[in-house]
Design an enzyme around this catalytic site. Structure first.
Site, short mmCIF file in Angstrom:
data_model
loop_
_atom_site.label_atom_id
_atom_site.label_comp_id
_atom_site.label_asym_id
_atom_site.label_seq_id
_atom_site.Cartn_x
_atom_site.Cartn_y
_atom_site.Cartn_z
N GLY A 245 33.12 34.55 38.67
CA GLY A 245 33.96 33.47 39.41
C GLY A 245 35.22 33.31 38.80
O GLY A 245 36.07 32.93 39.39
N ASN B 133 24.00 37.99 40.89
CA ASN B 133 23.14 39.19 40.92
C ASN B 133 21.99 39.05 41.60
O ASN B 133 21.08 37.97 41.64
CB ASN B 133 22.89 39.51 39.39
CG ASN B 133 24.09 40.34 38.73
OD1 ASN B 133 24.39 41.22 39.46
ND2 ASN B 133 24.35 39.85 37.58
N ASN C 212 20.86 46.90 33.29
CA ASN C 212 20.89 45.60 32.81
C ASN C 212 19.57 45.60 32.13
O ASN C 212 19.13 44.75 31.03
CB ASN C 212 20.77 44.57 33.87
CG ASN C 212 22.15 44.21 34.47
OD1 ASN C 212 22.91 45.08 34.81
ND2 ASN C 212 22.53 43.12 34.51
N LYS D 235 22.96 47.99 45.09
CA LYS D 235 23.46 47.33 43.89
C LYS D 235 22.59 47.54 42.58
O LYS D 235 22.77 47.66 41.56
CB LYS D 235 24.14 46.01 43.98
CG LYS D 235 24.58 45.22 42.79
CD LYS D 235 25.98 45.70 42.47
CE LYS D 235 26.78 44.73 41.68
NZ LYS D 235 25.97 43.99 40.46
N ASN E 258 21.87 47.90 38.40
CA ASN E 258 21.53 46.59 37.78
C ASN E 258 20.04 46.85 37.06
O ASN E 258 20.07 46.50 35.90
CB ASN E 258 21.51 45.52 38.46
CG ASN E 258 23.00 44.87 38.90
OD1 ASN E 258 23.47 44.51 39.78
ND2 ASN E 258 23.69 44.82 37.76
N GLY F 74 31.31 27.99 39.48
CA GLY F 74 30.91 28.89 38.08
C GLY F 74 32.03 29.66 38.02
O GLY F 74 32.35 30.52 38.30
N THR F 75 32.64 28.88 36.95
CA THR F 75 33.85 29.66 36.38
C THR F 75 33.80 30.75 35.38
O THR F 75 34.34 30.43 33.94
CB THR F 75 35.09 28.61 36.27
OG1 THR F 75 35.27 27.99 37.37
CG2 THR F 75 36.26 29.37 35.88
N GLY F 76 32.68 31.37 35.25
CA GLY F 76 32.47 32.24 34.22
C GLY F 76 33.14 33.75 34.58
O GLY F 76 34.18 33.65 35.18
N ALA F 77 32.45 34.79 34.01
CA ALA F 77 33.19 35.97 34.18
C ALA F 77 33.44 36.35 35.58
O ALA F 77 34.86 36.37 36.26
CB ALA F 77 32.42 37.17 33.43
#
Lengths: 312, 312
Positions: free
Chosen positions: A18, A109, A201, A193, A197, A13-16
């Site tokens: 990763g 998350n 969120n 955490k 969140n 997962g090369t999102g924010a």
């Protein structure tokens, strides 16, 4: 257990999250392989780039990106940074990456992710990492770290892995200029955490699509954020974890430093993508209530978010 | 105290509630004068019309409508049916209508309205009427009553007026084919009415702009509606009013009969008009909490609505 310095590392997962942490590891010389689906063609041509608020930007023109996990193959450390809403797809993606000596580290998350991985890979060490950070993907292959100091990763071990693994993973990050530490209790770290969140969120969506600054500047929303933290604290307490007032206070101070930050859940919501409602809200509610905790504000927020967010 | 049969009656606000009940009274031969601002020109030309789900529609081609309360003058009974969000404008509007012998009856939603009237007209009898009904203004001067049986008006007296006045007002409505009854406690009646308004007016907005049918058909929203009713009940109990389980159950049964009803607050919200957030949510919360009631779900909903609804 070494510190994964020589390990083949797969970023799923090369999102924010990763993209940013993978790029930091690759820049430090680690053997990092990015599973990168949506942005593959762009990243293949242009590489990956990181912009930082108080450190030098950098690019990785030769980042090793792959459109399919079978092209990466068995890895020593698999770092999972996909949305929890897409967990149903994960086992098929992970299978080519996981061998008998593979350690799994989820940076996702919310709650339920390590248990999910354990069900599918019961013989592998499983770690959870909590990213106290502000990162956004601002363009294909471009990741912006907007929090001064770059944030912190807290890593804890799920049942099968020992503290040594968590410590090794924390050293891996520390060696790449990412503040990181091992936690003796992943469960406690997850509850802590969520103290951020759940209110931020959640309220940034439920209050009509607003940034954290709007929550912080509204007397009533700020009060509600604090009350939601108290609900999370009640859930944590029911599981044996005492969260001190000072920790909750620190969440507000850290959020003040973020300016008009738009949490990932809000970005997903506004883009019409699934929101991690179960991982961030539903699962902690169920776990707290199962131990007798009263969490009425979290329950109200959860039911509203379930109604307004698109289902996965 | 007579039953207002011969009284000059002023209807302040010819929207859904004022238009419908005023038309019912005028049709029964009462001397009704409508203050009708937005729809004045249309109503002057075409009169007023009522459509009903299980009774004959009717029109009042010669309904007496006025653009300004000074054209109506002193009245025996003034029925107030404007939005509570516009209360600041009310004293100036009411002054030409109110003499020493005038009785005021507010049909407005929520809490705080009789106290507001009392502050400005301390020497007049003040009544509150709760409208258990579904009425919408479907076009200029057209009011649709969509609940079988036409609903019920419950009328109670605020401090200065006695039960006799409430009874007389109830008879006025009964004599116009509107089911009505007097309540010995306006305060209790207000809390009971909120057992519907808080969950349904609130959730239909906060859950993303949905009808009551969506709330009723969602397991979690329906559960939340019930929990919000429990919060209202806790506030009522703290004020000495016991609301029985059966009453809450009846709210769900009545709502089942409404189909995909869109509460007035949702219609206001979607039209960008102010929503009665303080009268329906804020004031009962403050009154309940002042007596030590715990109403955490109502508090959460109130803060969210305050954030997402335009301010008056």
């Amino acid at each position: 257990v070494d510190d994964f310095t020589a390990a083949k590392i797969a970023i799923v997962g090369t999102g924010a999250i990763g993209g940013f942490y993978g790029a930091m590891l690759a820049r430090a010389g680690r053997d990092v392989h990015f599973l990168c689906r949506g942005d593959y063609a762009h990243a293949r041509e242009h590489g990956l780039a990181v912009t930082r608020v108080d450190a030098a930007d950098f690019t990785l023109p030769e980042a090793r990106v792959y459109p399919d996990s079978r092209d990466i193959g068995e890895s020593g450390l698999v770092i999972i940074a996909t949305k929890a809403t897409a967990n149903a797809e994960l086992p098929a993606i992970l299978t080519p990456l996981v061998g008998p000596a593979t350690t799994l580290l989820t940076l996702q998350n919310g709650m339920g992710n390590v248990e999910f991985l354990e069900r599918h890979f019961p013989d592998n060490p499983i770690l959870g990492g909590l990213c106290f950070v502000c990162v956004n993907r601002t363009a294909p292959g471009v990741f912006e770290n907007s929090i001064p100091g770059g944030g912190t990763v807290v890593i804890g071990a799920h049942r099968h892995a020992g503290e040594a693994d968590a410590g090794a993973a924390a050293r891996l990050f520390s060696g790449a200029e990412v503040k990181a530490k091992a936690s003796a209790s992943l469960d406690e770290a997850l509850w802590r955490k969520l103290c951020w969140n759940v209110p931020f969120n959640g309220l940034c969506i439920a209050a009509g699509g607003v940034s954290t600054a709007v929550v912080m500047e509204s007397g009533t929303l700020r009060a509600l954020a604090r009350q939601l933290m108290e609900d999370v604290r009640a859930g944590a307490a029911a599981h044996g974890h005492a969260i001190e007032d000072g920790f909750l206070q620190k969440q507000f101070e850290a959020t003040d430093g973020m300016g008009p930050y738009r949490p990932s859940s809000l970005i997903d919501y506004e883009a019409g993508r699934p929101v991690e409602v179960e991982a961030i809200f539903g699962e902690p509610l169920r776990r707290g209530q199962a131990q007798g905790a009263l969490m009425p504000r979290l329950e109200t927020l959860y039911y509203l978010l379930k109604a307004i967010c698109p289902a996965p």
